[in-house]
Design a protein around this motif. Structure first.
Motif, short mmCIF file in Angstrom:
data_model
loop_
_atom_site.label_atom_id
_atom_site.label_comp_id
_atom_site.label_asym_id
_atom_site.label_seq_id
_atom_site.Cartn_x
_atom_site.Cartn_y
_atom_site.Cartn_z
N GLY A 1 0.94 -1.35 -0.01
CA GLY A 1 0.09 -0.13 0.07
C GLY A 1 1.02 1.26 0.06
N ALA A 2 0.27 2.49 -0.32
CA ALA A 2 1.02 3.69 -0.16
C ALA A 2 1.11 4.11 1.25
N SER A 3 0.28 4.37 1.97
CA SER A 3 0.48 4.97 3.16
C SER A 3 -1.00 5.07 3.94
N ASP A 4 -0.81 5.17 5.26
CA ASP A 4 -2.25 5.16 6.11
C ASP A 4 -3.24 4.08 5.91
N GLY A 5 -2.80 3.02 5.37
CA GLY A 5 -3.83 1.92 4.96
C GLY A 5 -4.50 2.08 3.56
N TYR A 6 -4.05 2.75 2.89
CA TYR A 6 -4.48 3.15 1.58
C TYR A 6 -3.67 2.38 0.39
N PHE A 7 -4.39 1.86 -0.63
CA PHE A 7 -3.52 1.35 -1.98
C PHE A 7 -3.28 2.34 -2.94
N LEU A 8 -4.42 3.31 -3.14
CA LEU A 8 -4.34 4.53 -4.24
C LEU A 8 -4.51 3.68 -5.62
N PRO A 9 -5.26 3.08 -5.97
CA PRO A 9 -5.43 2.58 -7.15
C PRO A 9 -5.20 3.10 -8.32
N ASN A 10 -5.98 4.43 -8.28
CA ASN A 10 -5.99 5.07 -9.20
C ASN A 10 -4.70 6.33 -9.53
#
Length: 416
Positions: A384-393
């Motif tokens: 993931g990117a940070s803070d529990g997010y994957f940021l797919p877009n």
């Protein structure tokens, strides 16, 4: 007779038309077939027939009788013939030698076929010419350039076998001394028109020497090189180590000679080109069939190879949109397709406690990408990117592309 297998063979010393010495080894059909039959009771991971070459053999031709291979692919799908020399060895999966299908297309009996494995060390003027191509790419060639070839033969008819599908064949090249695996790599050289490209390889030190295990799904001329590359804009960057690794291996290039631009975005075409080079695929511009791609585009040959290998599908309107910036979920899909092509088999539930469901924005991952992202995260290829997010877009960066590519290569056993 080979002492390690009991396969009877005839060995002669010959001279090639160009005047080079050649060690010619012809395996006897009945004896080779007997050795293969003995493998039927062996463990699936140890189905190997070994042919040991004379110590002074530099250039070698091994004749493999097709009569011994009839039915082998079905009965012994994991069988390998290992041709072992002092400097070079070749592990040849017998499933890539198809006597039945070739005999059918040639309209001959399968037992009339034979296969010639040739290993030739490139020297003299030819070596100097090939070294010139390597030096143009700012790489340092070593005295380890070999030409590998497999021919199907029936009488006067010959046909080169050079497309092994998704089967990666291992060739071992032994080099005196110890090479740094982070600053060494193997390149495939196409003398016409002088193109060089990265080939997967692992470096292992044994008894003070370096064994270079070259892995590719086809044959060619391969040469071992060294290189040490860094960029001025990588100081304190989180991806510095992996970028320098793949740059030193000649797999990725900088935005200029002195900068890499790690945080710059990367296009769909650029990322596909990276994957194709990492897998050691042969570029093929003729395989491209997208409306918005022409054979003259710089990425056409790599995109053609990716399309041929089933790594890319494009859009429903028949376009690929090569200049669009690739998103993190698009990158994940292509990466996981590449791992499958490379033969990576993950555990069903993965080794990671995280999965797609672990991310707060899991609902933003498109349906077509969900299984790929989940598999990549479960097995540690994707994070993931940070803070529990994957940021797919989110747009993927050059640094992110390099890091996940290095992970894939390690998973596949394509680099140390």
């Amino acid at each position: 007779m080979s002492p390690s297998t009991g396969v009877e063979s005839k060995t002669t010393k010959e001279t090639t038309p160009s005047g080079e010495p050649l060690t010619h080894v012809s395996l006897e059909c009945a004896s080779f077939q007997k050795a293969l039959n003995q493998l039927k009771t062996a463990d699936n991971n140890n189905q190997t027939v070994t042919v040991t070459l004379p110590q002074d053999a530099l250039n070698v031709q091994v004749d493999i009788p097709g009569c011994a291979l009839i039915g082998t692919a079905k009965q012994l799908p994991n069988a390998v013939i290992s041709v072992v020399g002092q400097q070079v060895s070749y592990r040849l999966p017998l499933q890539i030698l198809p006597p039945e299908s070739l005999a059918n297309s040639w309209k001959i009996d399968p037992d009339k076929l034979s296969f010639q494995l040739t290993i030739r060390k490139v020297t003299g003027l030819e070596k100097r010419i090939l070294d010139g191509y390597i030096l143009k790419n700012e790489l340092k060639p070593l005295d380890a350039t070999y030409d590998f070839q497999i021919l199907a033969v029936a009488g006067d008819r010959k046909e080169e076998l050079n497309d092994f599908g998704t089967t990666y064949v291992t060739r071992d090249i032994t080099i005196p001394g110890q090479l740094d695996p982070n600053k060494s790599s193997v390149f495939m050289v196409d003398p016409n028109p002088g193109i060089v490209s990265f080939v997967p390889a692992v470096f292992t030190v044994e008894n003070g020497n370096t064994v270079v295990s070259v892995k590719r799904n086809g044959n060619s001329i391969y040469t071992v090189v060294t290189n040490d590359k860094t960029f001025g804009d990588l100081q304190n960057h989180w991806a510095k180590k992996e970028i320098e690794l793949l740059a030193s291996k000649g797999l990725v290039k900088g935005a200029s000679d002195v900068s890499f631009a790690p945080d710059r975005s990367i296009s769909r075409a650029e990322y596909v080109a990276l994957l194709v080079r990492a897998l050691g695929l042969k570029p093929d511009a003729s395989a491209v069939s997208y409306k918005d791609v022409t054979a003259s585009d710089w990425f056409a040959a790599e995109l053609g190879a990716a399309q041929k290998a089933g790594l890319v599908n494009g859009y429903e309107d028949g376009t690929f949109r090569p200049h669009n910036i690739i998103s993190r979920q698009e990158m994940a899909v292509l990466l996981l397709k590449a791992t499958r092509y490379a033969g990576i088999k993950f555990e069903s539930n993965g080794q990671n406690t995280q999965s797609l469901q672990s991310f707060k924005d899991k609902g933003l991952v498109e349906r077509w990408a969900q299984s790929y992202v989940d598999e990549g995260v479960r097995n540690g290829l994707l994070q993931g990117a940070s803070d529990g997010y994957f940021l797919p877009n989110e747009k993927a960066s050059r640094a992110q592309a390099v890091v996940v590519l290095a992970r894939m290569l390690r998973f596949a056993g394509f680099i140390n």
